[in-house]
Design an enzyme around this catalytic site. Sequence first.
Site, PDB file in Angstrom:
ATOM      1  N   HIS A 125      41.915  27.627  43.427  1.00  0.00           N
ATOM      2  CA  HIS A 125      41.897  28.269  42.111  1.00  0.00           C
ATOM      3  C   HIS A 125      41.953  29.787  42.288  1.00  0.00           C
ATOM      4  CE1 HIS A 125      40.702  29.549  38.144  1.00  0.00           C
ATOM      5  NE2 HIS A 125      39.678  30.185  38.671  1.00  0.00           N
TER       6      HIS A 125
ATOM      7  N   ARG B 286      48.932  22.795  41.560  1.00  0.00           N
ATOM      8  CA  ARG B 286      48.328  24.044  42.033  1.00  0.00           C
ATOM      9  C   ARG B 286      48.076  23.902  43.517  1.00  0.00           C
ATOM     10  NH1 ARG B 286      42.533  24.641  40.529  1.00  0.00           N
ATOM     11  NH2 ARG B 286      42.181  24.203  42.726  1.00  0.00           N
TER      12      ARG B 286
ATOM     13  N   TYR C 280      37.130  19.285  46.815  1.00  0.00           N
ATOM     14  CA  TYR C 280      37.201  18.284  45.760  1.00  0.00           C
ATOM     15  C   TYR C 280      38.544  17.574  45.690  1.00  0.00           C
ATOM     16  CZ  TYR C 280      38.923  22.589  43.495  1.00  0.00           C
ATOM     17  OH  TYR C 280      39.575  23.767  43.211  1.00  0.00           O
TER      18      TYR C 280
END
Lengths: 411, 481
Positions: free
Chosen positions: B373, B369, B382
Amino acid sequence: MATIFQGLRGGAAVALTNSIDSKKLLSRSTSRSLSERKVSFPVVRSDGSVNLNPGGSNARARRVDQLITNAVATKADSSAASSTSKPGHELLLFEALREGLEEEMDRDPHVCVMGEDVGHYGGSYKVTRGLADKYGDLRVLDTPIAENSFTGMGIGAAMTGLRPIIEGMNMGFLLLAFNQISNNCGMLHYTSGGQFTIPVVIRGPGGVGRQLGAEHSQRLESYFQSIPGIQMVACSTPYNAKGLMKAAIRSENPVILFEHVLLYNLKERIPDEEYICNLEEAEMVRPGEHVTILTYSRMRYHVMQAAKTLVNKGYDPEVIDIRSLKPFDLHMIGNSVKKTHRVLIVEECMRTGGIGASLTAAITENFHDYLDAPIVCLSSQDVPTPYAGTLEEWTVVQPAQIVTAVEQLCQ
Amino acid sequence: MAVCVRQSRKSIINHVKAKMGLLGLTCLSSSMPSLNNDHRTLSAASLAKDFRNQNSVLENKPTLYRTRRFDSTKPHQRSGVQSNVASSQFLDFPGGKVAFTSEMRFISESPKERIPCYRVLDDDGQLIEGGINVGKEIAVKMYSDMATLQTMDTIFYDAQRQGRISFYLTTIGEEAINIASAAALTIDDFVVPQYREPGVLLWRGFTLEQFANQCFSNRGDDCRGRQMPIHYGSKKLNYLTVASTIASQLPHAVGVAYSLKMDGKDACAVTYFGDGGSSEGDFHAALNFAAVTEAPVLFICRNNGWAISTPTSDQFRSDGIVVRGEAYGVRSIRVDGNDTLALYSAVRAAREMAICEQRPILIEAMTYRVGHHSTSDDSTKYRPVDEIELWRSARDPITRFRKWIESNGWWSSEAESELRSNVRKQLLDAIQVAERTEKPPLVDMFTDVYDAVPSNLSEQEKWLRETIKIHPKDYPSDFPL
């Protein structure tokens, strides 16, 4: 395979009836609460007379005083009258449900059933007995134990043209399917901009049985009543069980049909001709003058038992089986309130947040001026249903309490 | 004393084979192809040949007890009960014969080697071998749609950052999964998406204007202003409206497949989900159901390594999602999700199997990804920035495929710049128009809750209108009534 009525918002009912042989079908319907529906077929009134112009306003006025002579009278007479000269046929409530289901499955090949043990086992309460042999394993589908999953599966199938009837072995198990029922079943028609319809029927037995324990005695109508997009009905007699089952299957909206564990063996004589009951209508069980008693499902019988005592004591209660839990039939209820000015609600739900609580609010909001006394609501206590027989009995509203409540209300 | 022995899958098979003799050998090897580490034997052509013959499938039936139920809507004859022959080697437990062993051996929690990944194009876009032959037309359309999707994502993301739309979710890094899988399906295959698959809609013909309308929630929105941006849906294109709930669409897909099966259609259901979604209960139940009901559904997992901030190491401890297929009795494959050709081949083959054999197939597409998100997330918090950059540039699926089509002479840098600038212009225009288009009228708040508006909702609408009349200043002036 696309849904037949997709896109026919206003004319849905018209299209439906045009595809039926209207000579065979006598059905009750109303244009009251569903302002966009047009009725174009003969309507059988509850007293048996046929109204050929049901859309008119005089129909509305006349409906108030209708008796459902069928449900109450035949129930009382059922023990005495089993002569073959009477029209119709006798059967038990679970058989009536099956009959309705079978008739709809015959009529429309898209109707299918899914649930645990519904196939060859015939269903835990025998509602689907014999159907798997008749329609095959695929149309009466036995599922593994995952309520969220087979409810979701039913929703997916409904969106692509099938009309599934999803059976929860016990209504309480459908708590596991709450996500699917609330977030998807109730919502997807709306959020997809009306592109996808979900004509499912979710049914199963609920309510307090005979020492089934707390987990198997849930009243899920309290939890589901807030979900937008679904309709809820509760059956209480073989006549309305079959009628509501058929109506629910034909409805384009998702309908939750609440049955009661203790009512499956009720016997009644029902008509041989095809009929359906209106999903949004209440049922006038016993007309009266002094007090309106609103109830549904099993409590109807406790109320009727109390009514006998009350009549002996000189009271004249009007008993209405509200049947439609979402939306409420405020028309019949309102007319009754305007007549008697006193309301007693008898339900099996818990005190907090039950159907009675919502009904109290709805009546107070709409008919406050007509009330001579505050609404009294008799419900179960806010406790998990205990197992011990005596405790369980006290958790459910008993006829004696109903009699006392009416006496106090009518002082 | 417990004996814990780490055993590879292969040696377990050999062990059981030895016990069960020749019959067991034949059944095992033919019924569990995914265990065969030699993927060259699983070329699409040979698979199609083997499994088109239904009879050969039944003859090679594994020793697991299985009734051929759910075949039709006609009344069926119950199949005969299996023989009661007990042998010293195995016993008839409910569910089928199981061989005995006197050695107490625990199956290892993780295999010696992870399931390998099917890939056909290397990092430089050179064909390794195998894969279905893809013609120029499809290849160029696949590439154009991937590039369009990428451009659309960039522009809409920026629009959100500028405050023009409230929310957006990109598909950066997963364009190949979107487009290649869509290309391998037909329009009759019903798609039940999660939310990171707008490419499938794009392939099927959803216009950039329609995407923009939905994001701006205006009058042209197919959802009539009722859903957040990126919650596209189109009945016409057989693509179910996106719901925000994770994995709840998986049982829906099984239901859709059930419906297709009942109608005997030459089509399957296809559903997508992520590595995170595979943890939901609905995933397990849906796979199980699909296997039991023999439903023709493709479960395509976009294993992109992250579920918002949760890496896969915190999501599950199995070897990804592909190994779970076998646990439910579902045939599965692991594919390089950034390899357009591999995906196309695998989905084509899977579709064939699903429909001809009436079974579910699980495809795990490994990818990354690249974007956050969603616009509500900043993934640099993160994960390391250089990791993101590596996947964005060196491992970009679009660049990789472009190298392949360019090597075939089907694409050029002129075509590239023309496409990119055209799409960009179209998108900017679409956004401008969508922004100015009127919002949905008030009545759309109350319609479609039910098939017809019931009286209580009519009343509520009336009350709302009266309130707006009394307090017009409290409501936006451009609010269409």
